[in-house]
Scaffold this motif. Sequence first.
Motif, PDB file in Angstrom:
ATOM      1  N   GLY A   1       1.602   0.205   6.133  1.00 40.59           N
ATOM      2  CA  GLY A   1       2.452   1.021   5.268  1.00 40.59           C
ATOM      3  C   GLY A   1       1.992   2.469   5.247  1.00 40.59           C
ATOM      4  O   GLY A   1       1.178   2.888   6.074  1.00 40.59           O
ATOM      5  N   ARG A   2       2.527   3.211   4.272  1.00 46.57           N
ATOM      6  CA  ARG A   2       2.201   4.633   4.169  1.00 46.57           C
ATOM      7  C   ARG A   2       1.617   4.913   2.787  1.00 46.57           C
ATOM      8  O   ARG A   2       2.352   5.171   1.822  1.00 46.57           O
ATOM      9  N   PRO A   3       0.262   4.856   2.694  1.00 47.04           N
ATOM     10  CA  PRO A   3      -0.345   5.135   1.388  1.00 47.04           C
ATOM     11  C   PRO A   3      -0.179   6.590   0.978  1.00 47.04           C
ATOM     12  O   PRO A   3       0.037   7.459   1.820  1.00 47.04           O
ATOM     13  N   LYS A   4      -0.272   6.837  -0.329  1.00 42.06           N
ATOM     14  CA  LYS A   4      -0.194   8.207  -0.846  1.00 42.06           C
ATOM     15  C   LYS A   4      -1.344   9.038  -0.284  1.00 42.06           C
ATOM     16  O   LYS A   4      -1.158  10.174   0.136  1.00 42.06           O
ATOM     17  N   LYS A   5      -2.538   8.456  -0.291  1.00 37.71           N
ATOM     18  CA  LYS A   5      -3.705   9.101   0.311  1.00 37.71           C
ATOM     19  C   LYS A   5      -4.718   8.027   0.645  1.00 37.71           C
ATOM     20  O   LYS A   5      -4.711   6.940   0.071  1.00 37.71           O
ATOM     21  N   VAL A   6      -5.592   8.351   1.592  1.00 40.56           N
ATOM     22  CA  VAL A   6      -6.674   7.449   1.979  1.00 40.56           C
ATOM     23  C   VAL A   6      -7.970   8.221   1.842  1.00 40.56           C
ATOM     24  O   VAL A   6      -8.095   9.339   2.361  1.00 40.56           O
ATOM     25  N   GLN A   7      -8.910   7.629   1.125  1.00 43.77           N
ATOM     26  CA  GLN A   7     -10.240   8.224   0.997  1.00 43.77           C
ATOM     27  C   GLN A   7     -11.261   7.233   1.532  1.00 43.77           C
ATOM     28  O   GLN A   7     -10.975   6.045   1.664  1.00 43.77           O
ATOM     29  N   LEU A   8     -12.447   7.749   1.825  1.00 47.08           N
ATOM     30  CA  LEU A   8     -13.498   6.936   2.435  1.00 47.08           C
ATOM     31  C   LEU A   8     -14.759   6.977   1.593  1.00 47.08           C
ATOM     32  O   LEU A   8     -15.226   8.055   1.223  1.00 47.08           O
ATOM     33  N   ALA A   9     -15.304   5.789   1.315  1.00 48.18           N
ATOM     34  CA  ALA A   9     -16.588   5.662   0.631  1.00 48.18           C
ATOM     35  C   ALA A   9     -17.537   4.909   1.555  1.00 48.18           C
ATOM     36  O   ALA A   9     -17.177   3.857   2.090  1.00 48.18           O
TER      37      ALA A   9
ATOM     38  N   ILE B   1       0.813  -1.221   0.000  1.00 50.58           N
ATOM     39  CA  ILE B   1       0.000   0.000   0.000  1.00 50.58           C
ATOM     40  C   ILE B   1       0.846   1.270   0.000  1.00 50.58           C
ATOM     41  O   ILE B   1       0.311   2.364  -0.144  1.00 50.58           O
ATOM     42  N   ASN B   2       2.156   1.142   0.143  1.00 51.13           N
ATOM     43  CA  ASN B   2       3.024   2.317   0.137  1.00 51.13           C
ATOM     44  C   ASN B   2       2.873   3.079  -1.181  1.00 51.13           C
ATOM     45  O   ASN B   2       2.916   2.490  -2.256  1.00 51.13           O
ATOM     46  N   ASP B   3       2.683   4.390  -1.061  1.00 49.41           N
ATOM     47  CA  ASP B   3       2.551   5.292  -2.210  1.00 49.41           C
ATOM     48  C   ASP B   3       1.377   4.957  -3.135  1.00 49.41           C
ATOM     49  O   ASP B   3       1.376   5.329  -4.304  1.00 49.41           O
ATOM     50  N   LEU B   4       0.398   4.265  -2.610  1.00 48.46           N
ATOM     51  CA  LEU B   4      -0.796   3.915  -3.373  1.00 48.46           C
ATOM     52  C   LEU B   4      -1.988   4.672  -2.776  1.00 48.46           C
ATOM     53  O   LEU B   4      -2.076   4.824  -1.562  1.00 48.46           O
TER      54      LEU B   4
END
Length: 194
Positions: free
Chosen positions: A125-133, A96-99
């Motif tokens: 990990g460190r995702p690029k961004k996290v959004q919520l649906a 999930i890094n950078d995703l």
Amino acid sequence: MKKIKGKLLMTAAEIDLVLARISAEIVEKLGPRDEFAIIGIRRRGVPLAERLRRKLEAILKRAIPFGILDINLYRDDLTTISNRPMLRETLIDFDINDLSVILVDDVLYTGRTIRAALDGIVDLGRPKKVQLAVLVDRGLRELPIQADYVGKHIQTSNDEIVEVRLEEEDQEERVVLLKRPQPAPVTEETGKKK
């Protein structure tokens, strides 16, 4: 046809329509070339996430990474819900890094489930961004969390429950607003519930 208690908020057809709209919004907001993954929060976030993934893959004509997140160990109310909470497996077999990650759940209420999910994601990990649906945003937040994609906004009170029933989990499909059951009164003489 079984009689439905409570106020019907969404039918199966309306749920499908909402998921199609959310899919289009995701493509519009992220862009068709952005690499992202869909992660469903156990329980009913998982079938909703799977449905979203299928719709997105049909639009984008490519595979989208899909994962399942169990948040039970991250809950801040773990000791109050059970002495033996049911732990299920988290299944995320991609980096999930950078995703960009889109978390999917059925109902957004206090925000505590999403806070726990964010803790779980950060452990991976460190995702690029996290959004919520979410399928339903019922308001009454306790934490400063909001959804990026919402199927339906409804105003509720604390004495109400939004019940989401999905074919994959419940063998029926609908969203209903119900009154929360009241605990039985305690009598003075016995100290027991009537």
